[in-house]
Design a protein around this motif. Structure first.
Motif, PDB file in Angstrom:
ATOM      1  N   SER A 270       0.760  -1.085   0.130  1.00  0.00           N
ATOM      2  CA  SER A 270      -0.072   0.187  -0.220  1.00  0.00           C
ATOM      3  C   SER A 270       1.030   1.354  -0.221  1.00  0.00           C
ATOM      4  O   SER A 270       0.569   2.442  -0.071  1.00  0.00           O
ATOM      5  N   THR A 275      -1.654  -1.559  -5.575  1.00  0.00           N
ATOM      6  CA  THR A 275      -2.649  -1.560  -5.278  1.00  0.00           C
ATOM      7  C   THR A 275      -3.316  -2.433  -4.605  1.00  0.00           C
ATOM      8  O   THR A 275      -3.507  -3.108  -4.371  1.00  0.00           O
ATOM      9  N   SER A 278      -1.524  -5.541  -3.095  1.00  0.00           N
ATOM     10  CA  SER A 278      -1.565  -4.967  -1.183  1.00  0.00           C
ATOM     11  C   SER A 278      -2.906  -5.413  -0.961  1.00  0.00           C
ATOM     12  O   SER A 278      -3.199  -6.341  -0.316  1.00  0.00           O
ATOM     13  N   ILE A 308      -7.834   1.111   0.995  1.00  0.00           N
ATOM     14  CA  ILE A 308      -7.265   0.845  -0.457  1.00  0.00           C
ATOM     15  C   ILE A 308      -7.695   0.390  -1.308  1.00  0.00           C
ATOM     16  O   ILE A 308      -7.953   0.927  -2.002  1.00  0.00           O
TER      17      ILE A 308
END
Length: 617
Positions: A270, A275, A278, A308
């Protein structure tokens, strides 16, 4: 053939050892069955310590499978150890209860139980138990976000580690306590945002030796060290540290650390703006947290995912709220459940008081009653002795007072006797001796003649000698008169006071008492009271009554002694308070002190009568 008590002791020790062996072999069902046998045998022998030990063993068997059952059995053991005053074992069971409560999320209740354990273990030499207590206290304060207190207890655990090292005991045979301490301290530093301190602490324990001997601990250390560096902003080498920790944890099936490293990787990607990676690691971590029922980590992964994975933000938030509500409800249920265990235990104990332990309470109650009766008897005996001593002192004082009065009377009697003896001596000298001398001379002269007249004279002088003989007898009789006899008693003392008042007053005082009355059998306190009451009453007659006659009478009837003092004076109204003077009050007080009845009967112009009745013992 029945086993003897000695055989039972050996067999019971065998059962406990066998249960322990099954426990360490992780054969918990077998360990539980053996512990139940030990419990029944202990109850049969009324061996409280062994009953408590069996309960403790059963608690150990349920510790990881049915925590509420484990809590129940630990609670039973705690009660019995407390009853027997075994602080070490009681402290150990309290720690076990606190440990269970911690893993159920009841951090406050856990802190209370472990605090109570530490109070009991102040003088304990069981350093491993003390170490465990300090560590769990640190964990509780960490969860309660009281980080300074958490550090305090983790530092205390380190002092115990130093003691363990000095004892030359291989205490790190199954656990690397030194590394665990550093991990615990570093976690608190991370929570406080003091990442440099955390990095320094963890770096001090990283070594190739740690990786070879303690791969699980090594995985935890490098994972935590990577997390601290990441939070501080040092990203170089962090990803590799997380992956190495994850790989080692998987190899050693260290489920919790696998979950933590997945979360760390999710946070790392993150920060590095990857992304997709993550979200991937965080979802995997969330699934594992659900599997492990790690509620805190479930909430953490959902929170991170909501930040996120923007597209699914609402979904994650809903799950977060739902899990938070569920957690709150579960914690409340757990708190209620463990509180209910303690309550139901107390209910069972109360029922057992009426059923199983009725004899014990009867004995205890009987002992308490006997003890109370003994104390009461002792108290009454002491009170009686105190009263007896006071009574003896009063008796002695009364006897001394009577002795003084009798001595005073004896002195007066001796003085009167001396006067009378002087009178008789003078009379013998002046009268009898002169007469004898005269007769002797006359007889001497008359002996020289035999005349008839002379013989007549001698006959007259012989008659005169007979008269002198009678006079001597009369004087001798006076010497033995009762008025001056050497013997004197209490009645004479009363007669003397009557005589004294007759001499100083116009009132005629008289005294009546049976001559056969045995004054020696009367208590000295009663005699002195009678004397003082008569003395006070006669004084009042002289002072106020203006009576012509006053009669003092003492008589005995129905084992009672009655004193009457009656005059024919002017009398008074007994209902008027001004007529109740100090003299009457003193008389009444003397009477009531000896449980005697006291009554004054009087009317104007009709005289007065004082009546006192003593009960003879």
């Amino acid at each position: 053939m029945e086993r003897t008590i000695s055989d039972d002791s050996v067999y019971l020790a065998y059962l406990f050892n066998l249960s322990s062996e099954y426990y360490y072999l992780n054969q918990l069902d077998s360990s539980l069955k053996i512990s139940e046998k030990a419990l029944q045998l202990s109850k049969k022998r009324n061996d409280t310590i062994s009953i408590a030990r069996a309960y403790f063993y059963k608690g150990d068997c349920y510790e990881y499978t049915q925590r509420d059952s484990a809590y129940y059995f630990y609670h039973q053991a705690e009660k019995l150890y407390s009853l027997k005053g075994d602080k070490e074992k009681e402290g150990q069971t309290l720690f076990k209860k606190g440990y269970l409560l911690f893993y159920e999320g009841n951090y406050l209740e856990s802190e209370i139980q472990v605090s109570n354990a530490l109070k009991l273990l102040q003088d304990s030499k069981n350093n491993q138990l003390l170490y465990s207590c300090y560590v769990v206290m640190g964990y509780n304060f960490e969860k309660l976000e009281e980080y300074n207190n958490a550090l305090k207890y983790f530092h205390l655990s380190k002092t115990i580690l130093e003691e363990l090292k000095k004892s030359n005991v291989d205490f790190e045979k199954t656990n690397n306590y030194t590394v665990n301490y550093s991990i615990n301290i570093a976690n608190i530093y991370d929570k406080k945002g003091e990442y440099l301190k955390s990095i320094k602490e963890l770096s001090s324990v990283v070594s190739p030796d740690l990786k070879n001997k303690w791969p699980k601990d090594y995985a935890s250390v490098i994972g935590n060290l990577g997390y601290s560096k990441m939070k501080y902003g040092i990203l170089n080498g962090v990803e590799n540290a997380f992956r190495e920790s994850l790989q080692l944890s998987k190899q050693n099936n260290h489920q919790n650390n696998i979950m933590y490293q997945l979360i760390n990787l999710g946070e790392y990607y993150s920060i590095t703006k990857d992304t997709a990676s993550s979200i991937h690691y965080l979802k995997e971590a969330n699934a594992m947290a659900v599997k492990l029922k790690a509620v805190g980590e479930i909430k953490l992964t959902l929170k991170l995912l909501s930040e996120i994975d923007v597209a699914n933000n609402r979904l994650y938030n809903q799950k977060y709220i739902s899990i938070t509500d569920s957690l709150t409800k579960a914690q409340r249920i757990n708190r209620n459940r463990y509180a209910r265990i303690e309550y139901e235990t107390s209910v069972v104990e109360n029922e057992n008081k009426d059923l199983i332990a009725e004899n014990l309470y009867l004995i205890t109650g009987s002992f308490a009653i006997v003890l109370l009766l003994v104390l009461l008897i002792i108290y009454r005996y002491l009170q009686h002795q105190k009263k007896e001593i006071a009574n003896k002192r009063q008796q002695q004082k009364a006897e001394e007072e009577i002795f003084e009065l009798l001595k005073e009377y004896q002195i007066k009697l001796a003085q009167a006797k001396e006067i009378e003896q002087n009178r008789i001596s003078k009379e013998l000298h002046d009268s009898v001796m002169n007469k004898l001398y005269g007769v002797r001379l006359q007889l001497g002269m008359l002996n020289a003649s035999d005349a008839k007249e002379v013989k007549q004279k001698r006959s007259e002088y012989i008659d005169f000698l007979q008269e002198i003989e009678k006079e001597i007898r009369s004087i001798s009789h006076d010497l033995h008169n009762e008025t001056f006899e050497a013997h004197f008693d209490y009645k004479n003392l009363l007669l003397d006071i009557i005589l004294q008042h007759n001499q100083i007053s116009n009132t005629h005082f008289s005294f009546e008492c049976d001559d056969n009355f045995r004054w020696d059998d009367i208590d000295s306190l009663v005699k002195i009271a009678i004397y003082r009451i008569i003395q006070e009453a006669l004084r009042n007659v002289i002072k106020y009554a203006k009576a012509e006659n006053c009669r003092v009478s003492i008589s005995e009837y129905d084992n009672k002694l009655r004193l009457w003092i009656e005059d024919d004076g002017k009398g008074f109204d007994t209902t008027l308070s001004e007529n109740s003077g100090i003299g009457l009050k003193n008389m009444e007080e003397r009477a009531t002190q000896l449980n005697a009845s006291f009554r004054v009967i009087s009317q104007a112009n009709q005289g007065t009568r004082v009546e006192v009745v003593f009960v003879l013992k």
